[in-house]
Design an enzyme around this catalytic site. Structure first.
Site, PDB file in Angstrom:
ATOM      1  N   GLU A 160      -4.469  -0.648 -12.051  1.00 21.05           N
ATOM      2  CA  GLU A 160      -5.769  -0.559 -11.388  1.00 21.05           C
ATOM      3  C   GLU A 160      -6.886  -0.889 -12.365  1.00 21.05           C
ATOM      4  OE1 GLU A 160      -6.991   0.694  -7.342  1.00 21.05           O
ATOM      5  OE2 GLU A 160      -5.101   0.232  -8.337  1.00 21.05           O
ATOM      6  N   SER A 203       0.851  -1.183   0.000  1.00 14.94           N
ATOM      7  CA  SER A 203       0.000   0.000   0.000  1.00 14.94           C
ATOM      8  C   SER A 203       0.891   1.238   0.000  1.00 14.94           C
ATOM      9  CB  SER A 203      -0.922  -0.009   1.226  1.00 14.94           C
ATOM     10  OG  SER A 203      -0.157  -0.086   2.416  1.00 14.94           O
ATOM     11  N   LEU A 204       0.290   2.416   0.135  1.00 11.01           N
ATOM     12  CA  LEU A 204       1.044   3.664   0.102  1.00 11.01           C
ATOM     13  C   LEU A 204       0.837   4.454   1.386  1.00 11.01           C
ATOM     14  CD1 LEU A 204       0.287   4.898  -3.535  1.00 11.01           C
ATOM     15  CD2 LEU A 204       2.443   3.970  -2.700  1.00 11.01           C
ATOM     16  N   GLU A 255       0.950  11.356 -10.472  1.00 12.56           N
ATOM     17  CA  GLU A 255      -0.079  10.718 -11.297  1.00 12.56           C
ATOM     18  C   GLU A 255      -1.361  10.566 -10.488  1.00 12.56           C
ATOM     19  OE1 GLU A 255       0.593   6.074 -11.125  1.00 12.56           O
ATOM     20  OE2 GLU A 255       2.525   7.092 -11.286  1.00 12.56           O
ATOM     21  N   ARG A 293      -4.393  -7.975  -5.440  1.00 12.57           N
ATOM     22  CA  ARG A 293      -3.389  -7.715  -4.412  1.00 12.57           C
ATOM     23  C   ARG A 293      -3.575  -8.608  -3.202  1.00 12.57           C
ATOM     24  NH1 ARG A 293      -2.451  -1.816  -1.823  1.00 12.57           N
ATOM     25  NH2 ARG A 293      -4.515  -2.180  -0.943  1.00 12.57           N
ATOM     26  N   LYS A 335      -4.392   9.035  -8.477  1.00 12.30           N
ATOM     27  CA  LYS A 335      -4.583   7.793  -7.725  1.00 12.30           C
ATOM     28  C   LYS A 335      -5.962   7.239  -8.076  1.00 12.30           C
ATOM     29  CE  LYS A 335      -4.414   5.834  -3.065  1.00 12.30           C
ATOM     30  NZ  LYS A 335      -5.747   5.187  -3.105  1.00 12.30           N
ATOM     31  N   CYS A 356     -20.564  -6.212  24.760  1.00 13.17           N
ATOM     32  CA  CYS A 356     -21.453  -7.238  25.294  1.00 13.17           C
ATOM     33  C   CYS A 356     -20.640  -8.240  26.096  1.00 13.17           C
ATOM     34  CB  CYS A 356     -22.178  -7.939  24.141  1.00 13.17           C
ATOM     35  SG  CYS A 356     -23.037  -9.446  24.623  1.00 13.17           S
ATOM     36  N   CYS A 371     -26.921  -5.714  25.629  1.00  6.81           N
ATOM     37  CA  CYS A 371     -26.686  -6.100  24.240  1.00  6.81           C
ATOM     38  C   CYS A 371     -28.009  -6.203  23.489  1.00  6.81           C
ATOM     39  CB  CYS A 371     -25.953  -7.439  24.197  1.00  6.81           C
ATOM     40  SG  CYS A 371     -25.747  -8.098  22.533  1.00  6.81           S
TER      41      CYS A 371
END
Length: 704
Positions: A182, A92-93, A124, A147, A126, A445, A427
């Site tokens: 992509e 990832s970036l 560029e 990926r 994304k 819970c 809950c």
């Protein structure tokens, strides 16, 4: 993301609890986005979670978790696809949100490289789609993979072949070339697809990204072929020969090979030009015809990229400069509370549908009871102290075409009689008490495995990829079998062949099943009666225990018998078993408490014992140490290094299995001293520790 107490004001206990909460929230967001193509929080919220996690880790490095989200990429794999191991990881970036963060990134690059002249960068768009890696051998497309988690992806080769602008043969390419990019869907094609879906009475896609991801991951390639998918190439993985010497030349080479590359990619000389290109791309954003959520900057010189290398989950030489969020006002029609795998009660806003940035949204995260009340988990005001009530007009935002968050409330439009929201103290699924522990921002819970919501979510976790990974038994199948009472706890899965192969109720007679699929599942279940220790520990679904922690625990205890006995005997806060647990690198008091508590709860204990009776648990593997002259040694760098930066030297040493320390002690094995070495070199000499210069270090590790 709620306003939080400043990191530098957190106590160590508060920081540990916050890191645990963030790890859980980020893991849930990753699974929703990457595995189910159904994100539950906005990109901005997700980015804020990761940024706060990183900030706390930097402030409290000793609390860094072994399963830190900073080291993770993507999410678990979808069901039904063969797995592909990426020869070169798909990472990832890092994200930036303003000029200051971009400038900080550039300064970090300069510090890491040491002596370097002017830097060039590419900028560029994304693309907001699904990452895809294409493997070409002798010019022919032989494999396409998503990926996935960065290490392993899904084999979608036949589906990828149906994408019109994706070449299946290359002329003049290296013998081996992995092209990465992509998969996306244009706005025009997305509108047409949803029109066809609506006409056929089928579910509409929420946005182009989900449509693209869902279309590429179809089990039937004919369905993918009917969807108008497109592909932008922007990177590469494994290759038998370099494409070029620079990023922009490599992109030009990809274009010459027949790939579609983005025409808005530009070469820039520094932060001012990068920011100008960011502004220009954002100005054109609405007219592009496809979704983008920022601009990616990369160091142009590929030799420098190689020197900079990678962190655990991101490259040092690239960053994504994200766009600001988009806003809209709408009315809050209700608040639902959902219960997660660990019992967390999560409020969700039900909104009057509103269009935000071209997408209709009807839900938003409300985080927790404090966020609704207008304060953070430490009691500090957020939104000026304005609470959120059903009937309010609220400002929502989206960034990345996903479910938004509530950013503000318009008190002038609050309906008369709108009552403050009372967060449930029991809950909503099982009626058990829901408590909030000190330092925790959520209410949970206490029902454990008697809670239906926790039962089904933990069963889904149990069969997930990193746990038992039972082929043919995914989240949807688990929900259906649980709903009909066929499974209630993990042990029930191993009873399925005995109970439902023959007789009145047969698995093969259920909707969506047949004899072959039922027998395949039974065979997969039988195959999983033998399981690795670390997989079993992770599969138990104990809060705070991720994949990495499970592996650490397995390595430390060695066998299931030893691990189970230690957890059973351990007492929170005292005793030799507790101290032994805390001695494991990466295990802190919060995680240890969660482990010990789980093994002392009656329902949990019974479920674990029932499961273990069906299994043969393999002992942990003892990994061979890294073969290098510095593996396992503690190394200290001091003085000025002239042939590499300090950061570069540290990264290289750690890659070779060494432990790098910032101070000299009796435990230090080696000191690398450059010009100007001072007190550390003297201390090493006094202690009789081996000391060498930079050239000696390079000869030692074979880089001379």
């Amino acid at each position: 993301m709620q306003d939080e107490r400043p990191v530098d004001q957190l106590t160590e206990a508060e920081a540990a609890a916050e890191l645990a909460r963030l790890a859980e929230a980020i893991e849930a967001a990753n699974t929703a986005y990457h595995t189910h193509d159904a994100p539950q929080i906005s990109d901005a919220d997700y980015d804020a979670l990761r940024l706060r996690n990183r900030a706390i880790e930097e402030q409290f490095p000793e609390l860094r978790r072994s399963d830190s989200p900073s080291d993770r990429v993507g999410g678990a794999l979808a069901e039904g696809f063969a797995k592909v191991r990426h020869e070169v990881r798909m990472l990832s970036l890092e994200n930036a949100f303003d000029l200051a963060e971009v400038e900080d990134w550039i300064e970090r690059i300069r510090r890491y490289l040491g002596h370097v002249g002017d830097l060039l960068f590419t900028a560029e768009p994304k693309i907001d789609g699904l990452s895809l890696s294409l493997r070409y051998e002798k010019g022919r497309l032989v494999q396409a993979a998503t990926r996935g988690d960065g290490e392993t992806g899904e084999n979608v080769t036949e589906n990828a072949r149906t994408i019109a602008d994706l070449p299946t043969e290359l002329d003049g390419a290296p013998d081996l070339l992995e092209v990465r990019g992509e998969v996306y869907m244009s706005h025009e094609d997305f509108a047409a697809l949803n029109g066809r879906q609506e006409a056929a009475g089928q579910r509409l896609f929420a946005n182009p990204r989900n449509a693209a991801a869902g279309s590429l991951r179809q089990l039937d390639p004919a369905v993918t072929a009917s969807r108008p998918l497109r592909f932008f190439a922007y990177a590469w993985g494994a290759h038998s020969e370099p494409l070029a010497a620079t990023q922009h030349e490599a992109i030009a080479r990809l274009a010459a090979l027949g790939f579609t590359t983005n025409p808005l990619t530009r070469l820039c000389t520094g932060p001012e030009e990068l920011l100008a290109q960011h502004a220009e791309i954002e100005r054109q954003r609405a007219a592009l015809g496809y979704d983008i959520d920022g601009v990616v900057y990369k160091v142009d010189d590929l030799a420098l990229q190689r020197r900079l290398g990678f962190r655990a989950s991101t490259p040092r030489w690239a960053i994504a400069h994200k766009f600001a969020a988009q806003l809209a006002w709408t009315q809050l029609e209700g608040i639902d509370v959902q219960v997660g795998r660990t019992g967390a009660l999560s409020p969700v806003a039900r909104l009057k549908p509103v269009t935000v940035g071209g997408v209709v949204v009807a839900n938003a995260t409300l985080h927790n009871e404090d966020y609704i009340a207008g304060r953070d988990s430490k009691g500090q005001e957020i939104r000026g102290g304005k609470d959120i009530r059903v009937g309010d007009w609220v400002q929502v935002y989206r960034a990345g075409d996903v479910i938004p968050k509530v950013a503000d409330v318009d008190l002038d439009r609050r309906p008369e009689g709108a009552a403050p929201y009372r967060f449930p103290e029991t809950c909503p699924e099982c009626g058990s008490e829901a408590i909030r522990e000190p330092g925790d921002s959520v209410r949970r819970c206490t029902g454990g495995l008697i809670c239906p919501a926790q039962q089904v979510e933990r069963l889904k976790h149990f069969v997930s990829r990193a746990a038992f990974d039972i082929e043919g038994l995914g989240a949807k199948q688990v929900e259906a079998l649980w709903r009909d009472g066929w499974i209630r706890q993990p042990a029930d899965i191993f009873e399925l062949p005995n109970r439902y192969r023959e007789g009145i109720q047969r698995l093969e007679n259920r909707e969506g099943w047949g004899r072959k699929s039922a027998e395949n599942l039974f065979a997969a279940i039988e195959a999983r009666r033998r399981i690795a220790l670390h997989r079993l520990i992770f599969a138990l679904g104990i809060r705070h225990v991720g994949e990495t922690t499970a592996t650490l625990l397995a390595t430390h205890y060695g066998s299931w018998a030893a691990f189970e006995a230690a957890m059973t005997r351990a007492e929170v806060g005292a005793g030799p078993e507790w101290q032994d647990l805390l001695s494991i690198d990466g295990v802190g008091a919060v995680l240890a408490t969660s482990l010990v508590t789980a093994f002392h709860q009656e329902a949990e204990r019974a479920a674990v014992e029932a499961l273990a009776a069906h299994l043969t648990v393999e002992d942990a593997e003892v990994r061979a140490p890294v073969a290098s002259p510095v593996a396992g040694r503690i190394v200290v760098f001091t003085g000025t290094l002239e042939k590499m930066s300090r950061a570069e030297a540290k990264a290289r040493a750690e890659a070779l299995g060494a432990k790098v320390s910032g101070s000299v002690s009796a435990r230090t094995d080696l000191v690398v001293a450059g010009p100007g070495a001072g007190s550390k070199a003297k201390q090493a000499a006094a202690l009789g520790i081996e000391t060498i210069d930079e050239d000696g270090w390079l000869r030692l590790i074979g880089d001379a």
